[in-house]
Scaffold this motif. Sequence first.
Motif, PDB file in Angstrom:
ATOM      1  N   PHE A 188       0.806  -1.224   0.000  1.00  0.00           N
ATOM      2  CA  PHE A 188       0.000   0.000   0.000  1.00  0.00           C
ATOM      3  C   PHE A 188       0.838   1.273   0.000  1.00  0.00           C
ATOM      4  O   PHE A 188       0.377   2.316  -0.443  1.00  0.00           O
ATOM      5  N   ILE A 189       2.038   1.189   0.559  1.00  0.00           N
ATOM      6  CA  ILE A 189       2.854   2.381   0.784  1.00  0.00           C
ATOM      7  C   ILE A 189       4.158   2.267   0.002  1.00  0.00           C
ATOM      8  O   ILE A 189       4.938   1.344   0.239  1.00  0.00           O
ATOM      9  N   PRO A 190       4.402   3.208  -0.918  1.00  0.00           N
ATOM     10  CA  PRO A 190       5.680   3.181  -1.636  1.00  0.00           C
ATOM     11  C   PRO A 190       6.853   3.276  -0.653  1.00  0.00           C
ATOM     12  O   PRO A 190       6.796   4.015   0.332  1.00  0.00           O
ATOM     13  N   GLU A 191       7.893   2.522  -0.928  1.00  0.00           N
ATOM     14  CA  GLU A 191       9.043   2.429  -0.022  1.00  0.00           C
ATOM     15  C   GLU A 191       9.650   3.793   0.306  1.00  0.00           C
ATOM     16  O   GLU A 191      10.071   4.035   1.433  1.00  0.00           O
ATOM     17  N   GLU A 192       9.656   4.705  -0.654  1.00  0.00           N
ATOM     18  CA  GLU A 192      10.285   6.005  -0.414  1.00  0.00           C
ATOM     19  C   GLU A 192       9.525   6.861   0.599  1.00  0.00           C
ATOM     20  O   GLU A 192      10.069   7.817   1.131  1.00  0.00           O
ATOM     21  N   TYR A 193       8.286   6.515   0.908  1.00  0.00           N
ATOM     22  CA  TYR A 193       7.503   7.271   1.885  1.00  0.00           C
ATOM     23  C   TYR A 193       7.496   6.638   3.276  1.00  0.00           C
ATOM     24  O   TYR A 193       7.042   7.238   4.236  1.00  0.00           O
ATOM     25  N   GLU A 194       7.979   5.433   3.377  1.00  0.00           N
ATOM     26  CA  GLU A 194       7.885   4.676   4.622  1.00  0.00           C
ATOM     27  C   GLU A 194       8.526   5.391   5.817  1.00  0.00           C
ATOM     28  O   GLU A 194       7.924   5.485   6.885  1.00  0.00           O
ATOM     29  N   ALA A 195       9.723   5.922   5.652  1.00  0.00           N
ATOM     30  CA  ALA A 195      10.421   6.566   6.771  1.00  0.00           C
ATOM     31  C   ALA A 195       9.646   7.779   7.280  1.00  0.00           C
ATOM     32  O   ALA A 195       9.493   7.967   8.491  1.00  0.00           O
ATOM     33  N   VAL A 196       9.131   8.592   6.369  1.00  0.00           N
ATOM     34  CA  VAL A 196       8.365   9.784   6.757  1.00  0.00           C
ATOM     35  C   VAL A 196       7.096   9.385   7.501  1.00  0.00           C
ATOM     36  O   VAL A 196       6.750   9.971   8.529  1.00  0.00           O
ATOM     37  N   ILE A 197       6.421   8.380   6.994  1.00  0.00           N
ATOM     38  CA  ILE A 197       5.182   7.915   7.625  1.00  0.00           C
ATOM     39  C   ILE A 197       5.472   7.374   9.022  1.00  0.00           C
ATOM     40  O   ILE A 197       4.753   7.680   9.979  1.00  0.00           O
ATOM     41  N   MET A 198       6.524   6.588   9.149  1.00  0.00           N
ATOM     42  CA  MET A 198       6.864   6.012  10.449  1.00  0.00           C
ATOM     43  C   MET A 198       7.208   7.101  11.466  1.00  0.00           C
ATOM     44  O   MET A 198       6.842   7.005  12.639  1.00  0.00           O
ATOM     45  N   GLN A 199       7.882   8.163  11.024  1.00  0.00           N
ATOM     46  CA  GLN A 199       8.200   9.279  11.921  1.00  0.00           C
ATOM     47  C   GLN A 199       6.923   9.945  12.417  1.00  0.00           C
ATOM     48  O   GLN A 199       6.807  10.271  13.602  1.00  0.00           O
ATOM     49  N   LYS A 200       5.950  10.141  11.524  1.00  0.00           N
ATOM     50  CA  LYS A 200       4.679  10.758  11.918  1.00  0.00           C
ATOM     51  C   LYS A 200       3.907   9.859  12.878  1.00  0.00           C
ATOM     52  O   LYS A 200       3.299  10.328  13.833  1.00  0.00           O
ATOM     53  N   ILE A 201       3.927   8.567  12.639  1.00  0.00           N
ATOM     54  CA  ILE A 201       3.247   7.630  13.533  1.00  0.00           C
ATOM     55  C   ILE A 201       3.868   7.695  14.926  1.00  0.00           C
ATOM     56  O   ILE A 201       3.160   7.724  15.930  1.00  0.00           O
ATOM     57  N   GLU A 202       5.202   7.737  14.989  1.00  0.00           N
ATOM     58  CA  GLU A 202       5.899   7.836  16.281  1.00  0.00           C
ATOM     59  C   GLU A 202       5.484   9.114  17.015  1.00  0.00           C
ATOM     60  O   GLU A 202       5.262   9.105  18.219  1.00  0.00           O
ATOM     61  N   LYS A 203       5.382  10.203  16.272  1.00  0.00           N
ATOM     62  CA  LYS A 203       5.053  11.494  16.867  1.00  0.00           C
ATOM     63  C   LYS A 203       3.578  11.587  17.270  1.00  0.00           C
ATOM     64  O   LYS A 203       3.258  12.057  18.360  1.00  0.00           O
ATOM     65  N   LEU A 204       2.683  11.113  16.400  1.00  0.00           N
ATOM     66  CA  LEU A 204       1.241  11.297  16.613  1.00  0.00           C
ATOM     67  C   LEU A 204       0.540  10.082  17.206  1.00  0.00           C
ATOM     68  O   LEU A 204      -0.569  10.209  17.707  1.00  0.00           O
ATOM     69  N   GLY A 205       1.152   8.928  17.107  1.00  0.00           N
ATOM     70  CA  GLY A 205       0.462   7.695  17.457  1.00  0.00           C
ATOM     71  C   GLY A 205      -0.258   7.179  16.229  1.00  0.00           C
ATOM     72  O   GLY A 205      -0.323   7.843  15.201  1.00  0.00           O
ATOM     73  N   SER A 206      -0.806   6.001  16.319  1.00  0.00           N
ATOM     74  CA  SER A 206      -1.438   5.401  15.139  1.00  0.00           C
ATOM     75  C   SER A 206      -2.911   5.107  15.370  1.00  0.00           C
ATOM     76  O   SER A 206      -3.483   4.255  14.705  1.00  0.00           O
ATOM     77  N   GLN A 207      -3.534   5.803  16.297  1.00  0.00           N
ATOM     78  CA  GLN A 207      -4.922   5.510  16.616  1.00  0.00           C
ATOM     79  C   GLN A 207      -5.903   6.042  15.572  1.00  0.00           C
ATOM     80  O   GLN A 207      -6.914   5.434  15.308  1.00  0.00           O
ATOM     81  N   LYS A 208      -5.616   7.185  14.993  1.00  0.00           N
ATOM     82  CA  LYS A 208      -6.529   7.813  14.042  1.00  0.00           C
ATOM     83  C   LYS A 208      -5.843   7.982  12.693  1.00  0.00           C
ATOM     84  O   LYS A 208      -4.902   8.764  12.557  1.00  0.00           O
ATOM     85  N   LEU A 209      -6.318   7.268  11.704  1.00  0.00           N
ATOM     86  CA  LEU A 209      -5.721   7.336  10.386  1.00  0.00           C
ATOM     87  C   LEU A 209      -5.901   8.714   9.765  1.00  0.00           C
ATOM     88  O   LEU A 209      -4.997   9.231   9.121  1.00  0.00           O
ATOM     89  N   LYS A 210      -7.046   9.337   9.954  1.00  0.00           N
ATOM     90  CA  LYS A 210      -7.297  10.663   9.393  1.00  0.00           C
ATOM     91  C   LYS A 210      -6.282  11.682   9.924  1.00  0.00           C
ATOM     92  O   LYS A 210      -5.765  12.495   9.161  1.00  0.00           O
ATOM     93  N   THR A 211      -6.000  11.627  11.216  1.00  0.00           N
ATOM     94  CA  THR A 211      -5.015  12.531  11.802  1.00  0.00           C
ATOM     95  C   THR A 211      -3.655  12.335  11.137  1.00  0.00           C
ATOM     96  O   THR A 211      -2.972  13.309  10.810  1.00  0.00           O
ATOM     97  N   LEU A 212      -3.282  11.089  10.932  1.00  0.00           N
ATOM     98  CA  LEU A 212      -2.008  10.789  10.286  1.00  0.00           C
ATOM     99  C   LEU A 212      -2.008  11.285   8.846  1.00  0.00           C
ATOM    100  O   LEU A 212      -1.051  11.932   8.406  1.00  0.00           O
ATOM    101  N   LYS A 213      -3.074  11.016   8.118  1.00  0.00           N
ATOM    102  CA  LYS A 213      -3.153  11.475   6.729  1.00  0.00           C
ATOM    103  C   LYS A 213      -3.065  12.989   6.646  1.00  0.00           C
ATOM    104  O   LYS A 213      -2.369  13.532   5.794  1.00  0.00           O
ATOM    105  N   ASP A 214      -3.786  13.681   7.514  1.00  0.00           N
ATOM    106  CA  ASP A 214      -3.770  15.141   7.514  1.00  0.00           C
ATOM    107  C   ASP A 214      -2.364  15.683   7.803  1.00  0.00           C
ATOM    108  O   ASP A 214      -1.938  16.656   7.200  1.00  0.00           O
ATOM    109  N   ALA A 215      -1.650  15.039   8.710  1.00  0.00           N
ATOM    110  CA  ALA A 215      -0.303  15.476   9.064  1.00  0.00           C
ATOM    111  C   ALA A 215       0.685  15.256   7.923  1.00  0.00           C
ATOM    112  O   ALA A 215       1.631  16.019   7.765  1.00  0.00           O
ATOM    113  N   LEU A 216       0.425  14.226   7.142  1.00  0.00           N
ATOM    114  CA  LEU A 216       1.330  13.930   6.034  1.00  0.00           C
ATOM    115  C   LEU A 216       1.035  14.819   4.846  1.00  0.00           C
ATOM    116  O   LEU A 216       1.849  15.096   4.036  1.00  0.00           O
TER     117      LEU A 216
END
Length: 75
Positions: A47-75
């Motif tokens: 689902f996730i291109p490899e080049e975006y994985e590190a950025v996404i993981m950093q946001k998950i660490e910062k925001l948590g992974s409970q709300k996908l919309k919050t993560l999407k909005d932050a990205l």
Amino acid sequence: YKVTYSLYQKGKTIREIADLRKMTKATIESHLLRCGSEGLFIDWGHFIPEEYEAVIMQKIEKLGSQKLKTLKDAL
């Protein structure tokens, strides 16, 4: 979310699962995120291109992974 995971394991796409379950794509994505956070195997590379994985993981660490919309909005 467990029904969603079962369909995912059978090779269904997010769109196919959403159509079958009469749910939105975002709901299915949230189900899969929950499955992953509970330790069920999800091939995120599908689902996730490899080049975006590190950025996404950093946001998950910062925001948590409970709300996908919050993560999407932050990205």
